[in-house]
Design a protein around this motif. Structure first.
Motif, PDB file in Angstrom:
ATOM      1  N   UNK A 218       0.819  -1.224   0.000  1.00  0.00           N
ATOM      2  CA  UNK A 218       0.000   0.000   0.000  1.00  0.00           C
ATOM      3  C   UNK A 218       0.847   1.266   0.000  1.00  0.00           C
ATOM      4  N   UNK A 219       0.257   2.333  -0.566  1.00  0.00           N
ATOM      5  CA  UNK A 219       0.901   3.639  -0.552  1.00  0.00           C
ATOM      6  C   UNK A 219      -0.180   4.708  -0.653  1.00  0.00           C
ATOM      7  N   UNK A 220      -0.421   5.405   0.418  1.00  0.00           N
ATOM      8  CA  UNK A 220      -1.368   6.529   0.438  1.00  0.00           C
ATOM      9  C   UNK A 220      -2.717   6.156  -0.160  1.00  0.00           C
ATOM     10  N   UNK A 221      -3.232   4.989   0.224  1.00  0.00           N
ATOM     11  CA  UNK A 221      -4.531   4.555  -0.255  1.00  0.00           C
ATOM     12  C   UNK A 221      -4.526   3.879  -1.611  1.00  0.00           C
ATOM     13  N   UNK A 222      -3.363   3.761  -2.244  1.00  0.00           N
ATOM     14  CA  UNK A 222      -3.233   3.090  -3.526  1.00  0.00           C
ATOM     15  C   UNK A 222      -2.373   1.842  -3.347  1.00  0.00           C
ATOM     16  N   UNK A 223      -2.165   1.108  -4.439  1.00  0.00           N
ATOM     17  CA  UNK A 223      -1.369  -0.118  -4.396  1.00  0.00           C
ATOM     18  C   UNK A 223      -0.229  -0.021  -5.394  1.00  0.00           C
ATOM     19  N   UNK A 224       0.984  -0.208  -4.898  1.00  0.00           N
ATOM     20  CA  UNK A 224       2.157  -0.180  -5.761  1.00  0.00           C
ATOM     21  C   UNK A 224       2.565  -1.591  -6.130  1.00  0.00           C
ATOM     22  N   UNK A 225       2.844  -1.785  -7.410  1.00  0.00           N
ATOM     23  CA  UNK A 225       3.351  -3.065  -7.895  1.00  0.00           C
ATOM     24  C   UNK A 225       4.875  -3.024  -7.896  1.00  0.00           C
ATOM     25  N   UNK A 226       5.486  -4.146  -7.549  1.00  0.00           N
ATOM     26  CA  UNK A 226       6.940  -4.178  -7.431  1.00  0.00           C
ATOM     27  C   UNK A 226       7.472  -5.552  -7.797  1.00  0.00           C
ATOM     28  N   UNK A 227       8.761  -5.592  -8.017  1.00  0.00           N
ATOM     29  CA  UNK A 227       9.469  -6.844  -8.260  1.00  0.00           C
ATOM     30  C   UNK A 227      10.571  -6.965  -7.220  1.00  0.00           C
ATOM     31  N   UNK A 228      10.569  -8.077  -6.512  1.00  0.00           N
ATOM     32  CA  UNK A 228      11.569  -8.332  -5.476  1.00  0.00           C
ATOM     33  C   UNK A 228      12.462  -9.476  -5.917  1.00  0.00           C
ATOM     34  N   UNK A 229      13.748  -9.205  -6.024  1.00  0.00           N
ATOM     35  CA  UNK A 229      14.745 -10.253  -6.262  1.00  0.00           C
ATOM     36  C   UNK A 229      15.352 -10.600  -4.918  1.00  0.00           C
ATOM     37  N   UNK A 230      15.072 -11.790  -4.445  1.00  0.00           N
ATOM     38  CA  UNK A 230      15.472 -12.180  -3.094  1.00  0.00           C
ATOM     39  C   UNK A 230      16.911 -12.685  -3.053  1.00  0.00           C
ATOM     40  N   UNK A 231      17.570 -12.393  -1.944  1.00  0.00           N
ATOM     41  CA  UNK A 231      18.925 -12.894  -1.683  1.00  0.00           C
ATOM     42  C   UNK A 231      19.137 -12.856  -0.182  1.00  0.00           C
ATOM     43  N   UNK A 232      20.188 -13.522   0.275  1.00  0.00           N
ATOM     44  CA  UNK A 232      20.403 -13.688   1.718  1.00  0.00           C
ATOM     45  C   UNK A 232      21.017 -12.463   2.370  1.00  0.00           C
ATOM     46  N   UNK A 233      21.619 -11.578   1.596  1.00  0.00           N
ATOM     47  CA  UNK A 233      22.298 -10.422   2.166  1.00  0.00           C
ATOM     48  C   UNK A 233      21.357  -9.502   2.920  1.00  0.00           C
ATOM     49  N   UNK A 234      21.902  -8.768   3.880  1.00  0.00           N
ATOM     50  CA  UNK A 234      21.101  -7.861   4.697  1.00  0.00           C
ATOM     51  C   UNK A 234      21.175  -6.409   4.223  1.00  0.00           C
ATOM     52  N   UNK A 235      22.016  -6.149   3.236  1.00  0.00           N
ATOM     53  CA  UNK A 235      22.041  -4.829   2.621  1.00  0.00           C
ATOM     54  C   UNK A 235      21.354  -4.934   1.272  1.00  0.00           C
TER      55      UNK A 235
ATOM     56  N   UNK B 151      20.122  -5.198 -14.106  1.00  0.00           N
ATOM     57  CA  UNK B 151      20.954  -4.805 -12.969  1.00  0.00           C
ATOM     58  C   UNK B 151      20.524  -5.540 -11.713  1.00  0.00           C
ATOM     59  N   UNK B 152      19.219  -5.632 -11.492  1.00  0.00           N
ATOM     60  CA  UNK B 152      18.713  -6.321 -10.304  1.00  0.00           C
ATOM     61  C   UNK B 152      19.149  -7.782 -10.280  1.00  0.00           C
ATOM     62  N   UNK B 153      19.079  -8.430 -11.422  1.00  0.00           N
ATOM     63  CA  UNK B 153      19.470  -9.847 -11.483  1.00  0.00           C
ATOM     64  C   UNK B 153      20.945 -10.033 -11.136  1.00  0.00           C
ATOM     65  N   UNK B 154      21.784  -9.136 -11.636  1.00  0.00           N
ATOM     66  CA  UNK B 154      23.222  -9.269 -11.379  1.00  0.00           C
ATOM     67  C   UNK B 154      23.566  -8.935  -9.931  1.00  0.00           C
ATOM     68  N   UNK B 155      22.882  -7.962  -9.356  1.00  0.00           N
ATOM     69  CA  UNK B 155      23.127  -7.617  -7.951  1.00  0.00           C
ATOM     70  C   UNK B 155      22.679  -8.751  -7.040  1.00  0.00           C
ATOM     71  N   UNK B 156      21.562  -9.368  -7.387  1.00  0.00           N
ATOM     72  CA  UNK B 156      21.075 -10.501  -6.587  1.00  0.00           C
ATOM     73  C   UNK B 156      22.044 -11.672  -6.647  1.00  0.00           C
ATOM     74  N   UNK B 157      22.634 -11.901  -7.803  1.00  0.00           N
ATOM     75  CA  UNK B 157      23.639 -12.960  -7.925  1.00  0.00           C
ATOM     76  C   UNK B 157      24.824 -12.718  -7.000  1.00  0.00           C
ATOM     77  N   UNK B 158      25.082 -11.452  -6.700  1.00  0.00           N
ATOM     78  CA  UNK B 158      26.171 -11.112  -5.781  1.00  0.00           C
ATOM     79  C   UNK B 158      25.738 -11.186  -4.321  1.00  0.00           C
ATOM     80  N   UNK B 159      24.462 -11.562  -4.067  1.00  0.00           N
ATOM     81  CA  UNK B 159      24.022 -11.816  -2.709  1.00  0.00           C
ATOM     82  C   UNK B 159      23.196 -10.744  -2.040  1.00  0.00           C
ATOM     83  N   UNK B 160      22.720  -9.751  -2.811  1.00  0.00           N
ATOM     84  CA  UNK B 160      21.962  -8.654  -2.226  1.00  0.00           C
ATOM     85  C   UNK B 160      20.525  -8.633  -2.754  1.00  0.00           C
ATOM     86  N   UNK B 161      19.534  -8.493  -1.890  1.00  0.00           N
ATOM     87  CA  UNK B 161      18.153  -8.377  -2.365  1.00  0.00           C
ATOM     88  C   UNK B 161      17.947  -7.035  -3.067  1.00  0.00           C
TER      89      UNK B 161
END
Length: 262
Positions: free
Chosen positions: A8-25, A47-57
């Motif tokens: 949610x965002x200010x009464x609306x709904x935002x669509x997103x893509x989350x690339x999961x990884x174990x890193x905490x940053x 870019x997101x795919x390559x960053x996730x491969x390096x261990x960051x969500x």
């Protein structure tokens, strides 16, 4: 794993893509202009795919009124709540520290709104610091363009042979002759203040030949930016691609992202 999520965002709904990884940053990507979260040439998705491969969500999202998100598109100036909602979603996914990356007016939006979103570090590419007064590029970009042409003998031959639009040339020369003080100061003054007062690490990335980057670099030299210069690191890429489209540009950008995530 790549997942489609919404929040949610200010009464609306935002669509997103989350690339999961174990890193905490984690990396929060904010899209510029009216781009959807995939980015120009699929650049942000790659870019997101390559960053996730390096261990960051990584989280990318469409702000209100863009792409798959509901609501009205109010432009980057109205995106404070969108950025804050996306940062919360990334923290809910397990990120303890957030680096936010934005290109063009997304970079400017992050400079303005990062504090209220609780973002820990900023990576700002080709920040938007232009208040258009006509259809021409900014004066600094025109000066750079003509300086390059004057060094090229082929351009002199083209002029002598009538291959140059004289009316357009004169309009460009008039605008190029503007002093920096003649340009509207509202946006650039606000951006200088925001970056000068930032309490988180800020890195600015500039594509040397891009008009938006040229305009920002010209403004950045001014006296109003003294505090910002003292607090930010600037790195320059020898490219004219605003969206880091070439393979070498993408590699350069990835390296900067990973350095800051580390």
């Amino acid at each position: 794993m790549r997942r489609l999520i919404s929040f949610p965002c200010a009464g609306e709904t935002l669509a997103a893509t989350l690339d999961e990884a174990a890193g905490k940053t984690g990396l929060l990507i904010v899209s510029g202009g009216n781009e959807i979260r995939i980015g120009a040439h699929r650049g942000m998705a790659l870019l997101a795919a390559r960053v996730t491969q390096a261990g960051h969500p990584v989280l990318r999202f469409d702000r209100r009124g863009i792409g798959d998100s509901t609501g009205e598109n109010g432009g980057y100036e109205s995106s404070a709540e969108d950025i804050a909602a996306a940062a919360r979603a990334l923290r809910d996914a397990g990120a303890e520290r957030i680096l936010a990356f934005g290109n063009c007016d997304a970079a400017t939006a992050l400079a303005f709104f990062h504090a209220s979103a609780g973002i820990d570090a900023l990576l700002l590419a080709n920040p938007w610091a232009i208040e258009p007064t006509d259809a021409l590029p900014p004066a600094a970009a025109i000066r750079s363009h003509y300086a390059a042409k004057l060094r090229d003998p082929r351009e002199w031959l083209r002029l002598l042979r009538g291959g140059v639009n004289i009316a357009k040339l004169l309009r460009g020369l008039r605008k190029a002759s503007q002093k920096p003080s003649e340009a509207p100061a509202g946006l650039t003054a606000r951006l200088a203040t925001a970056l000068g007062g930032a309490q988180v690490p800020v890195t600015i990335l500039l594509a040397k030949g891009d008009n938006t980057a040229i305009a920002f670099a010209d403004a950045f030299k001014g006296a109003a930016w003294e505090a910002a210069r003292a607090r930010t690191k600037v790195e320059t890429l020898d490219s004219a691609s605003h969206s880091f489209a070439a393979a070498a540009d993408k590699d350069w950008l990835l390296q900067r992202v990973l350095e800051r995530l580390a």
